[in-house]
Design a protein around this motif. Sequence first.
Motif, short mmCIF file in Angstrom:
data_model
loop_
_atom_site.label_atom_id
_atom_site.label_comp_id
_atom_site.label_asym_id
_atom_site.label_seq_id
_atom_site.Cartn_x
_atom_site.Cartn_y
_atom_site.Cartn_z
N GLU A 447 0.85 -1.19 0.00
CA GLU A 447 0.00 0.00 0.00
C GLU A 447 0.89 1.25 0.00
O GLU A 447 1.78 1.38 0.83
N ASN A 448 0.62 2.18 -0.93
CA ASN A 448 1.49 3.35 -1.06
C ASN A 448 1.00 4.56 -0.27
O ASN A 448 1.44 5.68 -0.51
N SER A 449 0.10 4.34 0.67
CA SER A 449 -0.37 5.43 1.52
C SER A 449 0.34 5.39 2.86
O SER A 449 1.02 4.42 3.19
N MET A 450 0.16 6.47 3.63
CA MET A 450 0.64 6.49 5.00
C MET A 450 -0.55 6.41 5.95
O MET A 450 -1.64 6.87 5.62
N ARG A 451 -0.31 5.84 7.10
CA ARG A 451 -1.37 5.67 8.09
C ARG A 451 -0.93 6.27 9.43
O ARG A 451 0.27 6.32 9.74
N GLY A 452 -1.91 6.68 10.18
CA GLY A 452 -1.62 7.18 11.52
C GLY A 452 -1.14 6.05 12.42
O GLY A 452 -1.51 4.89 12.25
N LEU A 453 -0.28 6.41 13.39
CA LEU A 453 0.29 5.44 14.30
C LEU A 453 0.16 5.94 15.73
O LEU A 453 0.47 7.10 16.01
N GLU A 454 -0.28 5.06 16.61
CA GLU A 454 -0.36 5.39 18.03
C GLU A 454 0.26 4.27 18.84
O GLU A 454 0.11 3.09 18.51
N ILE A 455 0.96 4.65 19.91
CA ILE A 455 1.53 3.68 20.84
C ILE A 455 1.09 4.10 22.23
O ILE A 455 1.46 5.19 22.70
N ARG A 456 0.31 3.24 22.88
CA ARG A 456 -0.25 3.58 24.18
C ARG A 456 0.01 2.47 25.18
O ARG A 456 0.07 1.30 24.83
#
Length: 491
Positions: A447-456
Amino acid sequence: MNAEDLSKIPSGTPGLDDVLYGGVPEGQTTIVYGGHGTGKTILALQFLAAGGDGLYVGFEEREHELRRNAAALGIDLSDVRVLDLSPSGEQFFADESYTVFPTEQVDGEDLLDRVAGELETSDVDRLVIDPLSELRSLLPDGFQFRRKISALFNALTDRGVTTVCTAQSPGTDEEDDLQFLGNSVIDVERTTNQRTLEVTKYRGSEFAAGRHTFRIHPGTGGRVYPKLVPGDHYRDYERTQLPSDIPELDELLGGGIERGSVTVVSGPSGVGKTTTGTQFVRAAAERGQRGIVYLFEELRPDYLYRAANLGMDVEGYVADGGLEVEEVEALTRSPDEFAADVREAVEDRGVEFVMLDGIVGYRQGLRGDDSAAALTRELHALCRYLKRMGVTVVLIEEVQYVTGEFSPTAHQISYLADNIVFLRYLETDGRLEKAIGVLKKRYSDFENSMRGLEIRSGTGLSVGEPLAGYHGILTGIAEPVGAGADDPPSE
């Protein structure tokens, strides 16, 4: 002598037979060169202790000191006879000669006669002369030295005696002549950081070229760590996809990473690189694949605590034996030693997944050639070996940028990677967010898109939907498409 006719016997030093492709030449002479303190005598003693009927001829160290020092290194000389030709202390005070040698020992020919007499009255099949270069000063000139030593070597060969002679590192043409007399030549060097060993000659046989790490361990003696040659190793495996068990991350990767591939996870400090890599390791352990994490930049207790705080059950897999976590102390190992540790993990313990955290620590933590290019070559060889063995690799790479110009890696290692997963900080509406994307995937589409990332804490890694309606994401400053800075992003 044809190479196929050459018989070899064990050298007695672990790892050295791998360099010599089987051992020292049986019934022939090997010269071990080295300066003071390099460990050439230890190599010679381990050769004698490896078996057979051995004789040690020494010109410098007294017999009781020799045996005591050997025992401290775990070298058993109980079955080895010693011909002690070292000068006695009483001779220093005697008024009978200008030399510390007794009168009857001043002549090198007399010394050689004593060696010959010892050989005639015994069934020696392994002989050490330490150091052979001591005889040079006791013979009239270089011609006599070469003639006598050549005759000695020929006599030993005729009797089938396998011989190891130590000598000081050559510095003149006269000292170089020993190299022509020996059937094989080993050169040992010592620097501030380490000892290395190189085979410079092996008549009638191939050998592993290059300088190899030579380490002396208290209680176990010397060991050679051969330089890793990836082409010497291979096993068949199926190139299956290995998901991360996070659906959104696997969608980015077109299903996951492939077995036997190298994945670089890059990004600035604190963005979540180690956590992302740990997710892949954890998923592998969940599938029953044995993994190992090498920590170059973090303490093992800190890594386990942080993983537990994020809700990632790493310690449980460690307790079950499915995952190993090893902290690599800085400057305690050379790249050759580290490669040997990795090989043991893969070939003896069945490790299928390896994570190196991180590349900066690898460069700074391993002793050896200090040049970045040399360490990159070592890392290249290690990754090639792991790929050929079907082991999946994750490399954690820190880049210096936080926002601004985008660069996927900082140390020119992108060519090593089959997959590049990059993590990025984003500034949106005055807040610092994180994003994740895939820049390269060798074996499948992605996939050539970027996605949000969260670390909790408690929930670990979370990947969101594709980031749509923004531009400038790779610069770290995300702006809505077709809208003012204060307008909401388009759907």
